[in-house]
Write an enzyme that holds these catalytic residues in place. Structure first.
Site, PDB file in Angstrom:
ATOM      1  N   ASP A  69      -2.389   6.847   5.106  1.00 29.26           N
ATOM      2  CA  ASP A  69      -2.336   5.686   5.924  1.00 29.26           C
ATOM      3  C   ASP A  69      -2.944   4.640   5.107  1.00 29.26           C
ATOM      4  O   ASP A  69      -2.586   3.290   4.877  1.00 29.26           O
ATOM      5  CB  ASP A  69      -3.272   5.773   7.215  1.00 29.26           C
ATOM      6  CG  ASP A  69      -4.317   6.548   6.914  1.00 29.26           C
ATOM      7  OD1 ASP A  69      -4.611   6.924   5.878  1.00 29.26           O
ATOM      8  OD2 ASP A  69      -5.464   5.969   7.911  1.00 29.26           O
TER       9      ASP A  69
ATOM     10  N   ARG B 132     -11.128   3.779   3.117  1.00 31.66           N
ATOM     11  CA  ARG B 132     -11.889   4.047   4.168  1.00 31.66           C
ATOM     12  C   ARG B 132     -11.906   5.627   4.509  1.00 31.66           C
ATOM     13  O   ARG B 132     -11.339   6.282   3.783  1.00 31.66           O
ATOM     14  CB  ARG B 132     -11.849   3.284   5.647  1.00 31.66           C
ATOM     15  CG  ARG B 132     -10.594   3.764   6.239  1.00 31.66           C
ATOM     16  CD  ARG B 132     -10.604   3.150   7.717  1.00 31.66           C
ATOM     17  NE  ARG B 132      -9.306   3.499   8.198  1.00 31.66           N
ATOM     18  CZ  ARG B 132      -8.316   2.534   8.940  1.00 31.66           C
ATOM     19  NH1 ARG B 132      -8.859   1.204   8.791  1.00 31.66           N
ATOM     20  NH2 ARG B 132      -7.460   3.066   9.653  1.00 31.66           N
ATOM     21  N   ASP B 133     -12.836   6.090   5.407  1.00 35.38           N
ATOM     22  CA  ASP B 133     -12.984   7.577   5.636  1.00 35.38           C
ATOM     23  C   ASP B 133     -11.815   8.176   6.443  1.00 35.38           C
ATOM     24  O   ASP B 133     -12.108   8.619   7.648  1.00 35.38           O
ATOM     25  CB  ASP B 133     -14.468   8.013   6.167  1.00 35.38           C
ATOM     26  CG  ASP B 133     -14.750   7.083   7.428  1.00 35.38           C
ATOM     27  OD1 ASP B 133     -13.782   6.222   7.909  1.00 35.38           O
ATOM     28  OD2 ASP B 133     -15.583   7.214   8.142  1.00 35.38           O
ATOM     29  N   GLU B 134     -10.725   7.916   5.798  1.00 36.02           N
ATOM     30  CA  GLU B 134      -9.567   8.362   6.533  1.00 36.02           C
ATOM     31  C   GLU B 134      -8.407   8.931   5.420  1.00 36.02           C
ATOM     32  O   GLU B 134      -8.593  10.181   5.256  1.00 36.02           O
ATOM     33  CB  GLU B 134      -8.817   7.117   7.206  1.00 36.02           C
ATOM     34  CG  GLU B 134      -8.100   7.643   8.296  1.00 36.02           C
ATOM     35  CD  GLU B 134      -7.929   6.722   9.762  1.00 36.02           C
ATOM     36  OE1 GLU B 134      -7.330   7.255  10.599  1.00 36.02           O
ATOM     37  OE2 GLU B 134      -8.798   5.808   9.719  1.00 36.02           O
TER      38      GLU B 134
ATOM     39  N   ASP C 209       3.140   6.620  10.369  1.00 33.54           N
ATOM     40  CA  ASP C 209       3.217   5.693   9.065  1.00 33.54           C
ATOM     41  C   ASP C 209       4.127   5.993   7.901  1.00 33.54           C
ATOM     42  O   ASP C 209       4.955   5.085   7.269  1.00 33.54           O
ATOM     43  CB  ASP C 209       1.672   5.461   8.381  1.00 33.54           C
ATOM     44  CG  ASP C 209       0.480   5.090   9.210  1.00 33.54           C
ATOM     45  OD1 ASP C 209       0.455   5.733  10.269  1.00 33.54           O
ATOM     46  OD2 ASP C 209      -0.453   4.396   9.067  1.00 33.54           O
TER      47      ASP C 209
ATOM     48  N   TRP D 134       5.206   9.296  15.927  1.00 34.54           N
ATOM     49  CA  TRP D 134       4.472   9.953  14.846  1.00 34.54           C
ATOM     50  C   TRP D 134       5.033  11.320  14.571  1.00 34.54           C
ATOM     51  O   TRP D 134       5.482  11.357  13.421  1.00 34.54           O
ATOM     52  CB  TRP D 134       3.003   9.940  15.256  1.00 34.54           C
ATOM     53  CG  TRP D 134       2.325   8.894  14.717  1.00 34.54           C
ATOM     54  CD1 TRP D 134       1.151   8.674  13.805  1.00 34.54           C
ATOM     55  CD2 TRP D 134       2.318   7.333  15.167  1.00 34.54           C
ATOM     56  NE1 TRP D 134       0.661   7.543  13.908  1.00 34.54           N
ATOM     57  CE2 TRP D 134       1.173   6.857  14.516  1.00 34.54           C
ATOM     58  CE3 TRP D 134       3.009   6.781  15.988  1.00 34.54           C
ATOM     59  CZ2 TRP D 134       1.154   5.278  14.745  1.00 34.54           C
ATOM     60  CZ3 TRP D 134       3.051   5.401  16.306  1.00 34.54           C
ATOM     61  CH2 TRP D 134       1.947   4.429  15.660  1.00 34.54           C
TER      62      TRP D 134
ATOM     63  N   GLU E 194      -3.070  -3.591   7.079  1.00 36.36           N
ATOM     64  CA  GLU E 194      -3.015  -2.672   8.193  1.00 36.36           C
ATOM     65  C   GLU E 194      -2.641  -3.645   9.648  1.00 36.36           C
ATOM     66  O   GLU E 194      -1.819  -3.267  10.280  1.00 36.36           O
ATOM     67  CB  GLU E 194      -4.330  -1.817   8.380  1.00 36.36           C
ATOM     68  CG  GLU E 194      -4.359  -1.097   9.772  1.00 36.36           C
ATOM     69  CD  GLU E 194      -5.594  -0.346   9.801  1.00 36.36           C
ATOM     70  OE1 GLU E 194      -6.591  -0.555   9.260  1.00 36.36           O
ATOM     71  OE2 GLU E 194      -5.514   0.960  10.443  1.00 36.36           O
TER      72      GLU E 194
ATOM     73  N   HIS F 161      -2.532  -0.678   3.605  1.00 31.88           N
ATOM     74  CA  HIS F 161      -1.778  -0.018   4.479  1.00 31.88           C
ATOM     75  C   HIS F 161      -0.434  -0.097   4.506  1.00 31.88           C
ATOM     76  O   HIS F 161      -0.040  -1.190   4.896  1.00 31.88           O
ATOM     77  CB  HIS F 161      -2.222  -0.339   5.853  1.00 31.88           C
ATOM     78  CG  HIS F 161      -2.996   0.939   6.821  1.00 31.88           C
ATOM     79  ND1 HIS F 161      -4.065   1.189   6.563  1.00 31.88           N
ATOM     80  CD2 HIS F 161      -2.563   1.567   7.865  1.00 31.88           C
ATOM     81  CE1 HIS F 161      -4.657   2.293   7.472  1.00 31.88           C
ATOM     82  NE2 HIS F 161      -3.524   2.442   8.358  1.00 31.88           N
TER      83      HIS F 161
HETATM   84  C1  BGC Z   1      -4.464   5.021  10.995  1.00 26.63           C
HETATM   85  C2  BGC Z   1      -3.267   4.624  11.406  1.00 26.63           C
HETATM   86  C3  BGC Z   1      -2.654   5.891  12.183  1.00 26.63           C
HETATM   87  C4  BGC Z   1      -3.325   5.447  13.445  1.00 26.63           C
HETATM   88  C5  BGC Z   1      -2.983   6.364  14.651  1.00 26.63           C
HETATM   89  C6  BGC Z   1      -5.442   5.016  12.229  1.00 26.63           C
HETATM   90  O1  BGC Z   1      -6.678   4.953  12.098  1.00 26.63           O
HETATM   91  O2  BGC Z   1      -5.131   4.496   9.827  1.00 26.63           O
HETATM   92  O3  BGC Z   1      -2.508   4.159  10.339  1.00 26.63           O
HETATM   93  O4  BGC Z   1      -1.384   5.864  12.267  1.00 26.63           O
HETATM   94  O5  BGC Z   1      -4.830   5.775  13.268  1.00 26.63           O
HETATM   95  O6  BGC Z   1      -2.507   5.292  15.446  1.00 26.63           O
END
Ligand code: BGC
Length: 889
Positions: A491, A495-497, A504, A555, A766, A787
């Site tokens: 995504d 950040r912490d992801e 996505d 998704w 994003e 994003h």
């Molecule tokens: C992510 C997205 C992801 C979404 C879920 C977010 O935190 O960065 O891109 O698809 O969560 O809806």
């Protein structure tokens, strides 16, 4: 005889020669770019029947392959020697030049197979044999691994970041080496050296997969580096995705709690003898300069703790400790499937300045993903700290709030030598700005270099037009792609992801495939999709799954949609075969949820994520009902599954799922559509989804399309979130609303694709308003500036502005359409797209109302060209070659 008649006769003679049924080898036909499983000379294949592909090169128009011949040998020089040929296909009459099955004897572990091909075309030419290419097998059976897993002797679970262990082993090469391969993987990330030099420039090995089920290993050819004498292997490990803090909750030890190494060097001597150097109790371990290293948080490196010569023979390792061995299943080992992650380019700082708060900031000029290579000299013990962020706040200071808990901080402690050059080993950052503190001496542009890192995919496309802001949008899309294709389609990278969000990935995949050859990248990821899919068919939100949950509409459908896109783009039926059970399980999951009513109204969904919202009391925003979306995607995935079944010859399934789609479609219409074609919810996304998925009665489609166009005109802008944005322009243009489509694309005010560019964006954001018109930031909880999801509009730019469109009936671009549609004041455009057959080019220039089109059609393909003629089209069918057409607008 007049000279001109002589010429005529010569020409006639030439013409007859080229028409003669007797084939002659001709300089005008050759074969290039031989690939096995999409790769040039791959090592580590695991399929016994790799698919071979090649490109025809011809200077004649309408060149089609009529036949091919492949031969293989275990030895490059054996190809021309009938006795040493392993497999000779004979001349096979076929136009197929892509994904041709290797049908020679099944190669064994480590075998290298050389092959070459020659072809005949429809013009009477026969090519020479191509250059020789090879593919080499990996370790096919768990038993092929003699190596044992080793770990640092005191390795134990820890809830704080750990120093990077180092392992080493000296060995003797006793004779002249014919071949040497290193098979290597790790729990964590590995950095391997042989005799003081890196084994490879590939980074972030062994890559990120669903580690408990699938762990990749890499294969490196070390033949040329192993001369008789003593050598040493040294490997350092980082925590990486395996056990470093990761996921929403920053949990550690997700896949395991100890770093470990598994390595096997296989040496074959010229005298035929074979020797193994494997990880086992004879290795030794220690710690060194990497005090801690983490994907989100960065790295702390103390150069004073470097161990000079640690990966060289003769190093004094008496103080190093023994290692312990550990046992983990070897059945899960798979060889590298996607492209390796590498340093792809370097950026030079564009500005060094002092922020209002006194920080020294460096602007790399581009929101990039990778890290900084630091050059510094100073006293031992001096600590330089780099903090990375994407944007500056309204005051002009470094803005890190949107990184949430990810520190993105790199610290380097000098050892005090002349000039020290340091680049972190096991971490990456997403950033444009770097704050530098503690730097001794004057910071200059030479002090910092931006190292751009991503999966090393072959660039596959380019797009350019007369509108500079669209060119910037294209650049932002490509940078968004680069930054989020670091082994897994993520995504965001900062950040912490940084996780493999399925939604996505799904919306962006067509655009990604226009810009990069993403075939093996997605193939690898799809294998993790299957691996992580739940028993009941639910597909997790992120792949590899590190957060749990799943089965969200739009998704989870990535499991069906992405394989279908790969099939369409690359003509790849094997990916459909491989993924079929996973695709089917997902559709059956939805079927179960929806039950007899065929409406899916349960579950937790993200919906049309981040759609336009407003503070107006009479209009809160464009929210598209989740039941609506869930039912629509259910029908769509059932339809794609039915088509997939058809391609694979599974007639019964094809019928079953097409009937299922029909039933869902009926239920959808009853529930969400009025008899006049108004939809509830009445949003742009609702019309886009219903029309794109073909869920409305044909008689109402144009009325629905008009409602969409009216809505666009009413608002004057896009109101969709992730799901609607990908398809709004394709839907508008498919129903003739070109002006609306161009209007959306070219709008510069919020919300729009170009608005972020007016705020200096160099990647896709994003949110439509990551930075609001008044300069303030959106919610820190979710505000990434890199994003790719909204970049999905790139697909429309290639397909409609430049007009390069694949033909769904002839997947892989064996036949395609060129159908540009100038509009929006754009007066020229050009794009290229590299297919498995070669490069397609399409460009046009509009002068007054005359449209000059130039098109290149690769050999062994054909195209149907739509030449605009005053509101209509002239249609021309052409074979390969370069053409100019004149149209009128
Ligand atoms: C992510 C997205 C992801 C979404 C879920 C977010 O935190 O960065 O891109 O698809 O969560 O809806």
């Amino acid at each position: 005889m007049k000279p001109s008649s002589k010429l005529l006769i010569a020409c006639l003679a030439l013409l007859t020669a080229s028409l003669s049924p007797l084939y002659g080898t001709s300089g005008s036909l050759s074969v290039k770019n031989l690939k096995a499983e999409y790769r040039i000379n791959p090592t580590g294949l695991e399929t016994p029947s790799p698919r071979l592909s090649w490109e025809l090169v011809s200077n004649q128009q309408d060149c089609r392959q009529l036949a091919y011949q492949i031969r293989s040998s275990s030895d490059k020089n054996g190809l021309a020697d009938a006795r040493r040929v392993l497999w000779n296909s004979g001349m096979v009459e076929s136009q197929k030049s892509v994904h041709v099955l290797y049908e020679g004897p099944s190669p064994k572990s480590g075998d290298r197979v050389w092959w070459q091909v020659r072809v005949r075309d429809n013009q009477g030419n026969e090519s020479e044999w191509s250059e020789a290419a090879f593919f080499e097998m990996g370790l096919l059976k768990p038993d092929d691994w003699r190596a044992l897993w080793i770990e640092e002797i005191n390795a134990a679970a820890s809830d704080t970041a750990l120093p990077a262990p180092m392992f080493r082993k000296e060995f003797r090469v006793r004779d002249r080496v014919a071949s040497a391969r290193l098979y290597i993987t790790a729990h964590g990330l590995y950095h391997a050296e042989l005799d003081g030099q890196v084994v490879t420039s590939d980074l972030f090995n062994p890559g990120w997969t669903s580690y408990r089920k699938r762990l990749q290993y890499q294969v490196y050819d070390l033949t040329d580096r192993l001369t008789p004498g003593t050598h040493a292997l040294g490997v350092m490990l980082g925590e990486g995705w395996y056990l470093g803090s990761f996921g929403w909750t920053n949990n550690r030890n997700f896949f395991g709690d100890k770093m470990g190494l598994l390595a096997q060097l296989v040496i074959e001597y010229e005298n035929g003898r074979r020797e193994y150097v494997v990880t086992d109790p004879s290795w030794k371990a220690s710690f060194g300069p990497v005090i801690k290293s983490d994907i989100y948080n960065g790295e702390l490196y103390d150069a004073r703790l470097e161990k000079q010569g640690w990966s060289q023979a003769g190093f004094d390792d008496r103080l190093w400790k023994p290692v312990k061995t550990a046992s983990y299943p070897k059945e899960i080992l798979v060889s590298q499937e996607g492209p390796p992650v590498r340093r792809i380019e370097e950026l030079v700082p564009v500005q060094i300045f002092t922020a209002p708060n006194g920080d020294t900031l460096v602007d790399m000029g581009q929101n990039m993903v990778g890290r900084i290579r630091l050059r510094v000299s100073g006293e031992a013990g001096t600590r330089v700290t780099l903090r990375h962020a994407e944007v500056l706040d309204q005051q002009g200071n470094l803005y890190t709030a949107n990184l949430r808990t990810a520190k993105q901080q790199v610290e380097y402690i000098l050892k005090g030598s002349e000039t020290e050059v340091y680049e972190p080993l096991f971490t990456f950052q997403g950033f444009r700005y770097v704050s530098v503190s503690g730097y001794p001496g004057k910071l200059t542009p030479e002090s910092l270099t931006g190292i751009v890192i991503h999966s090393d995919m072959e660039p596959a496309g380019s797009f350019e037009c007369s509108e500079p802001m669209l060119n910037q949008l294209q650049r932002n899309i490509v940078w968004g792609l680069k930054g989020n294709f670091l082994d897994v389609p993520t995504d965001c990278p900062q950040r912490d992801e940084r996780m493999g969000w399925t939604g996505d990935a799904q919306v962006f995949a067509p655009t990604a495939c226009f810009n990069m050859d993403a075939a093996t990248f997605y193939t690898k990821w799809l294998r993790d999709v299957s691996a992580d899919q739940h028993e009941n068919g639910a597909v997790p939100h992120v792949i590899p799954d590190v957060i749990g949950g799943g089965a969200a509409t739009g998704w989870a459908d990535a499991a069906v949609i992405v394989p279908w896109i790969l099939y369409q783009t690359y003509g790849d039926t094997r990916i459909l075969e491989e993924q079929y059970e996973s695709m089917k399980a997902w559709v059956q999951y939805m079927q179960k949820q929806a039950g007899e009513r065929h409406l899916w109204t349960t579950g937790n969904h993200f919906g049309d994520w981040l759609a336009f919202a407003s503070t107006r009391s009479d209009y809160t925003g464009a929210t598209t009902d989740k039941d609506f979306l869930a039912t629509a995607y259910f029908a769509h995935s059932a339809g794609l599954l039915s088509k997939t079944a058809k391609v694979l010859g599974k007639e019964e399934d094809a019928r079953e799922f097409s009937e299922l789609r029909e039933r869902v479609k009926q239920a959808f219409q009853q529930e969400f559509m009025t008899p006049n074609g108004r939809l509830s919810p009445n949003t742009q996304t609702a019309y886009v989804v219903a029309l794109t998925f073909g869920l409305l009665p044909e008689s109402l489609e144009s009325a629905a399309a008009k409602r969409l166009a009216d809505d666009v005109n009413h608002f004057g802008h896009i109101t969709t979130g992730f799901l609607g944005a990908a398809d709004i322009n394709p839907t508008l243009s498919a129903y003739g609303y070109w002006d609306e489509a161009y209007k959306l694309l070219l709008r510069t005010a919020y919300p729009s694709w170009l608005y972020p560019i007016t705020k200096g964006a160099t990647t896709i954001w994003e949110r439509w308003d990551g930075i609001k018109p008044d300069g303030s930031f959106q919610d820190v909880g979710m505000n990434s500036f890199n994003h790719y999801a909204y970049g999905a509009v790139g697909n429309w730019m290639y397909r409609n502005i430049a007009g390069i469109q694949h033909d769904p009936e002839h997947p892989g671009y064996s036949h395609f359409f060129i159908r540009p549609r100038p509009g929006g004041g754009v007066d020229w455009a050009r794009a290229t797209h590299k297919t498995m057959y070669g490069e397609i080019r399409s460009s046009w220039i509009l002068e007054n109302s005359t449209l000059k089109m130039e098109v290149t059609v690769p050999a062994n393909t054909s195209a149907t060209i739509f030449i605009p003629k005053e509101g209509s089209f002239e249609i021309r069918k052409v074979g390969s070659g370069s053409y100019t057409f004149i149209g009128t607008m």
